[in-house]
Design a protein around this motif. Structure first.
Motif, short mmCIF file in Angstrom:
data_model
loop_
_atom_site.label_atom_id
_atom_site.label_comp_id
_atom_site.label_asym_id
_atom_site.label_seq_id
_atom_site.Cartn_x
_atom_site.Cartn_y
_atom_site.Cartn_z
N MET A 128 0.85 -1.18 0.00
CA MET A 128 0.00 0.00 0.00
C MET A 128 0.89 1.23 0.00
N HIS A 129 0.37 2.27 -0.64
CA HIS A 129 1.11 3.53 -0.61
C HIS A 129 0.18 4.71 -0.85
N VAL A 130 0.69 5.88 -0.50
CA VAL A 130 -0.04 7.13 -0.68
C VAL A 130 0.42 7.73 -2.01
N GLN A 131 -0.55 8.23 -2.78
CA GLN A 131 -0.25 8.77 -4.10
C GLN A 131 -0.86 10.16 -4.24
N ARG A 132 -0.09 11.08 -4.78
CA ARG A 132 -0.60 12.41 -5.10
C ARG A 132 -1.50 12.29 -6.33
N VAL A 133 -2.59 13.03 -6.33
CA VAL A 133 -3.49 13.05 -7.48
C VAL A 133 -3.83 14.48 -7.83
N ALA A 134 -4.04 14.74 -9.11
CA ALA A 134 -4.49 16.05 -9.57
C ALA A 134 -5.99 15.98 -9.75
N LEU A 135 -6.69 16.90 -9.14
CA LEU A 135 -8.14 16.92 -9.24
C LEU A 135 -8.55 17.54 -10.57
N PRO A 136 -9.51 16.92 -11.26
CA PRO A 136 -9.97 17.47 -12.53
C PRO A 136 -10.51 18.89 -12.36
N GLY A 137 -10.10 19.78 -13.23
CA GLY A 137 -10.59 21.16 -13.20
C GLY A 137 -10.04 21.99 -12.06
#
Length: 141
Positions: A1-10
């Motif tokens: 398991m790991h933590v991942q950065r995500v870009a939010l749409p818009g």
């Protein structure tokens, strides 16, 4: 398991998620972290909660527990597990009582706050938490 950065749409704001061993988002955690981003919690708060919930999910997996069916005693065992070194957490080494805790009391308290907020969110969305709700978790209403 790991933590991942995500870009939010818009949005130019980054958020965070927790990926399971299959590299898919852990759905209940994903929904909660998305909610935190939606209500404009600091990205640093979302990141910290993502790491806290990842640790919790690792613990649940190690113990073979479903997050909806934990008991108050399981939360106590999670706290004890957090205090172990990473090698001690997976049972590879025995940990002597004289060894310093791996995390500080303030870190444990932050992780417990993250769990309480996560479970409060779940209750507001109709998740049945059984015994945990009646003994530790936030009350609905």
């Amino acid at each position: 398991m790991h933590v991942q950065r995500v870009a939010l749409p818009g949005s130019r704001v980054d958020s965070w998620t927790v990926l399971g061993v299959d590299d898919a988002p852990v759905e209940p955690v994903e929904r909660y972290l998305a909610y935190l981003s939606d209500i404009e919690r600091s990205p640093n708060t979302v990141k910290a909660y993502a790491h806290d919930l990842k640790d919790y999910w690792v613990f649940l997996g190690w113990r073979g527990l479903d997050w909806r069916e934990v008991r108050l005693e399981d939360i106590g065992e999670f706290v004890a597990w957090l205090r172990l070194s990473p090698a001690g957490r997976d049972g590879r080494v025995a940990v002597l009582p004289s060894v310093e805790p791996a995390v500080s009391a303030s870190t444990v308290n932050r992780k417990l706050s993250a769990l309480a907020a996560f479970y409060a969110y779940q209750v507001r969305h109709g998740v049945d938490l059984g015994e945990l709700l009646t003994t530790w978790g936030p009350r609905s209403g």
